[in-house]
Motif scaffolding. Structure first.
Motif, PDB file in Angstrom:
ATOM      1  N   GLY A 128       0.840  -1.197   0.000  1.00  0.00           N
ATOM      2  CA  GLY A 128       0.000   0.000   0.000  1.00  0.00           C
ATOM      3  C   GLY A 128       0.872   1.244   0.000  1.00  0.00           C
ATOM      4  O   GLY A 128       2.100   1.162  -0.045  1.00  0.00           O
ATOM      5  N   PRO A 129       0.229   2.425   0.054  1.00  0.00           N
ATOM      6  CA  PRO A 129       1.006   3.664   0.026  1.00  0.00           C
ATOM      7  C   PRO A 129       1.935   3.788   1.236  1.00  0.00           C
ATOM      8  O   PRO A 129       1.656   3.216   2.297  1.00  0.00           O
ATOM      9  CB  PRO A 129      -0.050   4.773   0.042  1.00  0.00           C
ATOM     10  N   LEU A 130       3.036   4.516   1.050  1.00  0.00           N
ATOM     11  CA  LEU A 130       4.012   4.743   2.116  1.00  0.00           C
ATOM     12  C   LEU A 130       3.711   6.083   2.787  1.00  0.00           C
ATOM     13  O   LEU A 130       3.691   7.122   2.120  1.00  0.00           O
ATOM     14  CB  LEU A 130       5.419   4.742   1.523  1.00  0.00           C
ATOM     15  N   GLN A 131       3.445   6.046   4.093  1.00  0.00           N
ATOM     16  CA  GLN A 131       2.991   7.244   4.805  1.00  0.00           C
ATOM     17  C   GLN A 131       3.857   7.487   6.041  1.00  0.00           C
ATOM     18  O   GLN A 131       4.363   6.550   6.649  1.00  0.00           O
ATOM     19  CB  GLN A 131       1.507   7.072   5.190  1.00  0.00           C
ATOM     20  N   LEU A 132       3.991   8.755   6.380  1.00  0.00           N
ATOM     21  CA  LEU A 132       4.875   9.165   7.473  1.00  0.00           C
ATOM     22  C   LEU A 132       4.054   9.701   8.645  1.00  0.00           C
ATOM     23  O   LEU A 132       3.153  10.515   8.448  1.00  0.00           O
ATOM     24  CB  LEU A 132       5.816  10.264   6.957  1.00  0.00           C
ATOM     25  N   VAL A 133       4.357   9.233   9.859  1.00  0.00           N
ATOM     26  CA  VAL A 133       3.718   9.768  11.071  1.00  0.00           C
ATOM     27  C   VAL A 133       4.833  10.153  12.047  1.00  0.00           C
ATOM     28  O   VAL A 133       5.658   9.303  12.416  1.00  0.00           O
ATOM     29  CB  VAL A 133       2.759   8.740  11.721  1.00  0.00           C
ATOM     30  N   CYS A 134       4.860  11.435  12.428  1.00  0.00           N
ATOM     31  CA  CYS A 134       5.951  11.939  13.269  1.00  0.00           C
ATOM     32  C   CYS A 134       5.425  12.503  14.574  1.00  0.00           C
ATOM     33  O   CYS A 134       4.304  12.999  14.636  1.00  0.00           O
ATOM     34  CB  CYS A 134       6.671  13.097  12.578  1.00  0.00           C
ATOM     35  N   HIS A 135       6.285  12.490  15.593  1.00  0.00           N
ATOM     36  CA  HIS A 135       5.968  13.153  16.858  1.00  0.00           C
ATOM     37  C   HIS A 135       7.146  14.021  17.280  1.00  0.00           C
ATOM     38  O   HIS A 135       8.291  13.561  17.294  1.00  0.00           O
ATOM     39  CB  HIS A 135       5.661  12.120  17.946  1.00  0.00           C
ATOM     40  N   SER A 136       6.879  15.288  17.612  1.00  0.00           N
ATOM     41  CA  SER A 136       7.834  16.179  18.266  1.00  0.00           C
ATOM     42  C   SER A 136       9.151  16.326  17.490  1.00  0.00           C
ATOM     43  O   SER A 136       9.149  16.771  16.354  1.00  0.00           O
ATOM     44  CB  SER A 136       8.066  15.693  19.700  1.00  0.00           C
ATOM     45  N   MET A 137      10.298  15.933  18.100  1.00  0.00           N
ATOM     46  CA  MET A 137      11.573  16.008  17.382  1.00  0.00           C
ATOM     47  C   MET A 137      11.485  15.243  16.073  1.00  0.00           C
ATOM     48  O   MET A 137      12.079  15.630  15.068  1.00  0.00           O
ATOM     49  CB  MET A 137      12.708  15.434  18.243  1.00  0.00           C
ATOM     50  N   GLY A 138      10.713  14.147  16.086  1.00  0.00           N
ATOM     51  CA  GLY A 138      10.514  13.377  14.857  1.00  0.00           C
ATOM     52  C   GLY A 138       9.865  14.216  13.765  1.00  0.00           C
ATOM     53  O   GLY A 138      10.066  13.961  12.575  1.00  0.00           O
ATOM     54  N   GLY A 139       9.077  15.228  14.168  1.00  0.00           N
ATOM     55  CA  GLY A 139       8.469  16.132  13.191  1.00  0.00           C
ATOM     56  C   GLY A 139       9.508  16.990  12.481  1.00  0.00           C
ATOM     57  O   GLY A 139       9.390  17.273  11.286  1.00  0.00           O
ATOM     58  N   ALA A 140      10.551  17.383  13.220  1.00  0.00           N
ATOM     59  CA  ALA A 140      11.652  18.137  12.598  1.00  0.00           C
ATOM     60  C   ALA A 140      12.441  17.220  11.659  1.00  0.00           C
ATOM     61  O   ALA A 140      12.753  17.595  10.524  1.00  0.00           O
ATOM     62  CB  ALA A 140      12.567  18.717  13.675  1.00  0.00           C
ATOM     63  N   ILE A 141      12.723  15.996  12.126  1.00  0.00           N
ATOM     64  CA  ILE A 141      13.450  15.035  11.276  1.00  0.00           C
ATOM     65  C   ILE A 141      12.609  14.709  10.045  1.00  0.00           C
ATOM     66  O   ILE A 141      13.110  14.652   8.919  1.00  0.00           O
ATOM     67  CB  ILE A 141      13.777  13.749  12.073  1.00  0.00           C
ATOM     68  N   GLY A 142      11.292  14.524  10.267  1.00  0.00           N
ATOM     69  CA  GLY A 142      10.388  14.234   9.145  1.00  0.00           C
ATOM     70  C   GLY A 142      10.346  15.368   8.140  1.00  0.00           C
ATOM     71  O   GLY A 142      10.408  15.132   6.922  1.00  0.00           O
TER      72      GLY A 142
END
Length: 326
Positions: A128-142
Motif C-alpha cells: 500500500g502507500p508509504l505514509q509518514l507519522v511523526c511526533h515532536s523532534m521526529g516532526g523536525a526530522i520528518g
C-alpha cells in the motif's frame, strides 16, 4: 470511518492480555548500521493485507518500546508499521561517554539514518502507500526528510512537531548561550556536555508532568523506563541544542518547499513546543492542513482517551482519504 482504539480503562491488563502477546507474536526487531558505525535499532509489524505502510518518526528520549500501544492500535486498524530508535537514544547506540546525554552532531545524521531505514528495510516490505507519522523532534526530522525527498511519502502527519521549542528565546540570546556552552565543553576537552540546567534522567511525578493528562499512560511510560534502564535518556547537550536550532531555522526558511500533503496536529496546551512558531511554519507549508487539538498536552499518542481518540481518528481519516490532485 469507525476506528477502534485501546482505552486507558484497565490498560495495564490490556497490555498483559493483548498488547504484550501481540508484540511477542507479530513484531519483528532488528538493527542496521548507520554513519560512524552506529547501530540503529528498529521494529515493524505487517498485518494481513494492510491498507498502507506507516513509518513512525519518534520524538526525543523515546524508544519504539514506548510506542507499543500506538503500534498495536495502528496494526488492529489494518496498517503495517515500521519504527526506528534514533541514534543516541532508545535501544540504538549512544555516542558520547555519558549514555544519558541527549546528543547528535547534526540533524542530517538523523535524516540519513531515517532515509536508509526507509530505502533498505521498509520499501522491500512495503504494501500500500508509504505514509509518514511523526511526533515532536521526529516532526523536525520528518520535515527535513520531506525537504530532501519530496516524493518519498504519499502523505505525512506531524503531531506536535518541533518547529520551535520553549522557552522561545530571541535568536541572539539562544545563539549566545549555545556558543558559551560549546566553549565550556571545549575548555573541558569534553566530547559533549549538558546544556545549562539540563541533567541526567529524572522521573517526574505525574502531578508535575506536562506531557499527558492520562495518569494511566504516564504511569506505564515511567514503569517502562524503570524496567528497561538502557532506554533512559537525560537532558540535551549543547551540541544537540545547536543542531536543533540549525534544523528549526532551516525548516522555517524552506517550509514553502515541503510539498507532500501533510496534516499538522498542534497540541493547544503544549508546554514543550513554541506553538506560535510551529503554526507559523505549518501555514507556510503549501499542502498542509493545520488542526489544533484543544486542551491537549504535548504527547497526543499517549494522551487521555478523549484527546487521543480525536487525534488518532483525525490522523487515520487523513491517511485513508482519497487525495484529489488537480
Amino acid at each position: 470511518m469507525n476506528w477502534t482504539f485501546t482505552s486507558e480503562n484497565n490498560l495495564a491488563s490490556t497490555f498483559a492480555s493483548h498488547i504484550n502477546p501481540f508484540w511477542q507474536d507479530s513484531v519483528k526487531e532488528g538493527y542496521f548500521t548507520g554513519k560512524d558505525d552506529i547501530k540503529v535499532r528498529y521494529a515493524y509489524c505487517i498485518p494481513e493485507t494492510p491498507q498502507a505502510t506507516i513509518v513512525i518518526c519518534s520524538g526525543r528520549i523515546e524508544s519504539y518500546l514506548k510506542y507499543k500501544e500506538f503500534i498495536y492500535d495502528l496494526y488492529q486498524n489494518g496498517f503495517a508499521v515500521f519504527i526506528l530508535d534514533h541514534r543516541g537514544q532508545g535501544l540504538s547506540d549512544r555516542m558520547t561517554r555519558d549514555p544519558q546525554h541527549g546528543y547528535v552532531a547534526d540533524f542530517d545524521d538523523y535524516v540519513d539514518d531515517f532515509v536508509m531505514f526507509v530505502e533498505t528495510i521498509v520499501k522491500p516490505l512495503q504494501q500500500g502507500p508509504l505514509q509518514l507519522v511523526c511526533h515532536s523532534m521526529g516532526g523536525a526530522i520528518g520535515a527535513l526528510t520531506l525537504l530532501r525527498l519530496p516524493s518519498l511519502f504519499s502523505k505525512a502527519v506531524l503531531a506536535s512537531p518541533m518547529f520551535g521549542i520553549k522557552p522561545s528565546l530571541p535568536n541572539w540570546l539562544a545563539n549566545g548561550l549555545i556558543r558559551t556552552g560549546l566553549a565550556v565543553n571545549r575548555m573541558k576537552k569534553a566530547d559533549a556536555g549538558y546544556f545549562f540546567g539540563q541533567t541526567p534522567y529524572i522521573a517526574f511525578p505525574f502531578s508535575l508532568n506536562k506531557l499527558t493528562h492520562s495518569k494511566t499512560r504516564y504511569a506505564l511510560f515511567r514503569e517502562l523506563y524503570d524496567e528497561e534502564q538502557e532506554i533512559q535518556l537525560g537532558g540535551v547537550t549543547t551540541e544537540w541544542l545547536a543542531a536543533a536550532h540549525q534544523a528549526m531555522n532551516r525548516i522555517e526558511d524552506s517550509a514553502g518547499a515541503i510539498t507532500t500533503p501533510a496534516l499538522v496536529l498542534s497540541a493547544d496546551d503544549d508546554a514543550i513546543i513554541d506553538n506560535k512558531r510551529q503554526r507559523r511554519v505549518a501555514r507556510l507549508m503549501p499542502n498542509a492542513e493545520l488542526e489544533i487539538i484543544p486542551r491537549a498536552y504535548h504527547e497526543l499518542f499517549t494522551e487521555s482517551d478523549d484527546i487521543r481518540e480525536r487525534s488518532l481518528s483525525t490522523i487515520l481519516d487523513f491517511l485513508t482519504a482519497c487525495t484529489h490532485t488537480s
